[in-house]
Design a protein around this motif. Structure first.
Motif, mmCIF file in Angstrom:
data_model
loop_
_atom_site.group_PDB
_atom_site.id
_atom_site.type_symbol
_atom_site.label_atom_id
_atom_site.label_comp_id
_atom_site.label_asym_id
_atom_site.label_seq_id
_atom_site.Cartn_x
_atom_site.Cartn_y
_atom_site.Cartn_z
ATOM 1 N N LYS A 191 0.864 -1.179 0.000
ATOM 2 C CA LYS A 191 0.000 0.000 0.000
ATOM 3 C C LYS A 191 0.897 1.224 0.000
ATOM 4 C CE LYS A 191 -3.909 -0.125 2.383
ATOM 5 N NZ LYS A 191 -4.898 -0.242 3.489
ATOM 6 N N GLU A 241 1.107 5.353 1.426
ATOM 7 C CA GLU A 241 0.521 6.301 2.386
ATOM 8 C C GLU A 241 0.544 7.706 1.802
ATOM 9 O OE1 GLU A 241 1.075 5.868 6.783
ATOM 10 O OE2 GLU A 241 2.232 7.725 6.496
ATOM 11 N N TYR A 242 -0.591 8.390 1.914
ATOM 12 C CA TYR A 242 -0.696 9.756 1.410
ATOM 13 C C TYR A 242 0.289 10.646 2.164
ATOM 14 C CZ TYR A 242 -3.086 13.567 -0.983
ATOM 15 O OH TYR A 242 -3.376 14.622 -1.819
ATOM 16 N N GLY A 287 -2.345 10.187 7.215
ATOM 17 C CA GLY A 287 -1.918 8.793 7.222
ATOM 18 C C GLY A 287 -2.811 7.885 6.405
ATOM 19 N N HIS A 288 -3.583 8.480 5.489
ATOM 20 C CA HIS A 288 -4.497 7.676 4.668
ATOM 21 C C HIS A 288 -3.698 6.788 3.724
ATOM 22 C CE1 HIS A 288 -7.995 6.531 2.393
ATOM 23 N NE2 HIS A 288 -7.469 7.004 1.281
ATOM 24 N N ARG A 289 -4.085 5.510 3.670
ATOM 25 C CA ARG A 289 -3.350 4.543 2.858
ATOM 26 C C ARG A 289 -4.231 3.984 1.753
ATOM 27 N NH1 ARG A 289 -0.394 1.448 7.984
ATOM 28 N NH2 ARG A 289 0.974 3.206 8.543
ATOM 29 N N GLN A 290 -3.613 3.756 0.611
ATOM 30 C CA GLN A 290 -4.352 3.264 -0.544
ATOM 31 C C GLN A 290 -3.653 2.045 -1.136
ATOM 32 O OE1 GLN A 290 -5.836 5.944 -3.483
ATOM 33 N NE2 GLN A 290 -5.811 7.722 -2.137
ATOM 34 N N VAL A 323 3.700 -0.971 3.863
ATOM 35 C CA VAL A 323 3.252 0.366 3.475
ATOM 36 C C VAL A 323 4.426 1.185 2.966
ATOM 37 C CG1 VAL A 323 2.156 2.494 4.272
ATOM 38 C CG2 VAL A 323 1.402 0.288 5.187
ATOM 39 N N LYS A 339 6.042 4.718 2.107
ATOM 40 C CA LYS A 339 5.857 6.080 2.598
ATOM 41 C C LYS A 339 6.781 7.034 1.860
ATOM 42 C CE LYS A 339 4.459 4.629 7.243
ATOM 43 N NZ LYS A 339 4.656 4.807 8.698
ATOM 44 N N CYS A 379 6.459 15.507 2.260
ATOM 45 C CA CYS A 379 5.177 15.636 2.972
ATOM 46 C C CYS A 379 4.961 17.078 3.407
ATOM 47 C CB CYS A 379 5.136 14.692 4.176
ATOM 48 S SG CYS A 379 5.435 12.966 3.755
ATOM 49 N N GLN A 421 9.820 -1.532 0.930
ATOM 50 C CA GLN A 421 9.008 -0.748 1.869
ATOM 51 C C GLN A 421 9.840 -0.044 2.933
ATOM 52 O OE1 GLN A 421 9.181 -4.043 1.743
ATOM 53 N NE2 GLN A 421 8.681 -5.046 3.676
#
Length: 577
Positions: free
Chosen positions: A150, A152-153, A158-161, A409, A411, A417, A469
């Motif tokens: 996934k 992470e925005y 912390g929204h993950r897609q 995830v 990042k 960011c 990751q």
């Protein structure tokens, strides 16, 4: 034709103020015989003040001689002329400026060099544009890594897609979609599947045998449960065997590619593949299916699974005609090659647009070849890099699907960011396009999902370039993702431009019809309903669309719509001639 010329001569004479001698030379009965064409000519005068003075002078000359049936008509014409003067006359027509057609190009340097070499050679060998090849490769990569990573925005939410992508490639049936599809997707996938098929079949046979043994043990335990010496432990024995049966999971079916399939059948198949699959096809049949090809008349399409599987959301199907089916985390990527007419139909499908299916898609519309392809191409183009491309596809296919809580995830590096970073500025630019008067104000559903697509692309590129990751997504990778996203965003703008051009063609057709009607009939206005019946057709088949066209023409000062009694009249601008 002579009458038409005379009618236009009347209008020009009134515009230029050369009407006094005409009125003086005509007897009242002569003016009355020409009353209607003279009145319409006055309304088509570019000089509204002269037109009003002409009508007043004509009224004075024929006062008391106009028949009752013409008196009301003359009064309305005079009132209309007065209203034109009061609202600052007719303004010159605003011409629509033609825009230079957009031609987005898939960016160079965003894929690793050896992979780009292979994909470029695929394009050269098949004599197609790279905009057909690279999106297909991107969709293939998304399919291979979904459910395994996934992203992470890059903000505090912390929204993950998931890394699912829906991609559509638009090309005519003769544009060699099949060979491209074969080399970019089918060949590496089928080679991989052929290598593991025997292992899967063996695991499936072992699962089936183990299930049969447990079932027979359960049947025997139930049969012996009342026998002496068995009753005391029967409950525990039966419960234990039922627990083993329930926990026994079939091996994941590695054949997870589908094409011409209904959403209901797709849900059943996803249950067998570990809830991960892809809709990959050289045709766009699946889009027609979810658009309602098999839906009962009057019912909307069944697109819920397509919507849910984009983000890995719980899907539940509970219909009377079949058992309940629940998917906890369905994942889907798509690559569909659509013909242009189908693309136009789905792009304007209000159900698919409104529910968010089309806004989830990235579309590529490669330019056609300007010159004929070589029918016999003897140029040797080796598919250099094919082994490297296949290796990376197989590498990701071999990875196991992870449980949701265990999925790695990806990042972004901390410096990305921030609002001031290049990535942050681009994401903010996307948001700004949705604002008032923004270029995507009317396409907010698409732009609202554009940021998520961008970070998914960044996650896929991060993996494609060999990072894991534990390594943050770098600025260089983010910049590559932005370039690819700008290409797809440009394709969206191109589609909007093409839609506007098609709409402009309708506007121009209606305008020409209005001009032709005015000249042929010698009339300054036409009832709105009559004009609709005159211009309606395949491209204009609703009163709502007709009103939108009239609004556009009114904004350009081509016409004015005014209520007259219980109907609306369309008045033509004198500047149209």
């Amino acid at each position: 034709m002579e009458d038409q010329t005379l009618f236009l001569q009347y209008a020009n004479a009134i515009s230029n103020g050369r009407w006094e001698s005409f009125l003086e030379s005509q007897p009242p009965e002569g003016i009355i015989s020409e009353l209607e064409p003279l009145c319409h000519a006055a309304l088509l005068s570019r000089n509204s003040e002269e037109a009003l003075q002409f009508l007043k002078a004509m009224q004075k000359k024929v006062s008391g001689s106009v028949p009752p049936e013409q008196a009301g008509f003359f009064l309305k014409i005079k009132e209309r002329a007065e209203s034109v003067v009061e609202v600052n006359h007719w303004q010159e027509i605003t011409e629509q400026k033609a825009e230079m057609p957009l031609k987005p190009v898939f960016p160079i340097g965003t894929f690793p060099p050896v992979i780009e070499t292979y994909l470029d050679n695929v394009a050269k060998r098949n004599q197609v544009q790279r905009e057909m090849v690279y999106p297909a490769a991107l969709a293939s990569l998304a399919l291979c890594v979904q459910g395994k990573f996934k992203v992470e925005y890059p903000d505090a939410t912390g929204h993950r897609q998931h890394l699912c992508l829906y991609i559509g490639i638009v090309a005519e049936s003769s544009e060699r979609k099949s060979p491209v599809f074969q080399q970019v997707f089918k060949k590496p996938f089928w080679t991989w599947y052929s290598g593991i098929k025997a292992t899967y079949e063996a695991e499936k046979a072992h699962y089936s045998a183990e299930r049969k043994v447990l079932q027979r043990q359960l049947d025997a335990a139930e049969k012996d449960s009342t026998k002496k010496g068995k009753a005391e432990t029967a409950v525990e024995d039966i419960a234990g065997l039922e627990g083993k049966l329930a926990s026994l999971k079939p091996p994941r079916n590695p054949y997870f590619i589908f094409s011409d399939i209904t959403p209901e059948a797709l849900a059943v198949n996803l249950r067998e593949t570990g809830e991960s699959g892809g809709i990959f096809s050289e045709e766009g049949d699946f889009m027609e299916i979810i658009a309602g090809r098999y839906a009962e008349k009057g019912k909307s399409s069944n697109a819920e699974l397509v919507l849910k599987a984009y983000n890995g959301e719980v899907y539940r199907s509970n219909r009377i005609s079949r058992e309940e089916l629940m998917l906890e985390r369905p994942l889907l990527s798509m690559c569909l090659m659509l013909q242009p007419d189908l693309y136009q139909r789905i792009a304007t499908n209000q159900d698919l647009q409104g529910r968010g299916v089309i806004p989830r898609f990235l579309f590529s519309v490669p330019e056609k070849h300007k010159t004929p392809r070589k029918a016999i191409n003897n140029e040797i183009i080796p598919l250099t890099g094919e082994d490297a491309y296949h290796a990376i596809i197989w590498k990701f296919l071999d990875l196991d699907l992870c449980e949701e809580q265990e999925i790695p995830v990806l990042k972004f590096a901390p410096e990305l960011c921030q609002e001031s970073s290049g990535l942050g500025k681009h994401l903010q630019w996307i948001e700004n396009t949705i604002g008032e008067n923004g270029i995507m104000e009317k396409e907010s559903a698409y732009a609202g999902k554009a940021g998520g697509k961008l970070i998914r692309i960044a996650g896929i590129l991060h993996l494609l370039w060999g990072y894991d990751q534990y390594t943050p997504i770098s600025e260089e990778t983010a910049n590559r993702a932005v370039q690819i996203h700008e290409f797809f965003f440009g394709e969206k703008l191109k589609e909007m431009q093409a839609r506007e051009n098609r709409e402009e063609q309708i506007v121009q057709r209606v305008q020409r019809s209005l001009l032709r009607h005015t000249v042929e009939k010698g009339l300054a206005y036409i009832p709105q309903r009559d004009f609709y019946m005159k211009v309606k057709g395949k491209d204009l088949n609703s009163m709502e669309h007709f009103h939108a066209i009239l609004e556009t023409l009114e904004e350009r000062n081509v016409l004015q719509v005014q209520r007259s009694g219980n109907k609306y009249l369309i008045y033509v601008s004198p500047f149209l001639f």
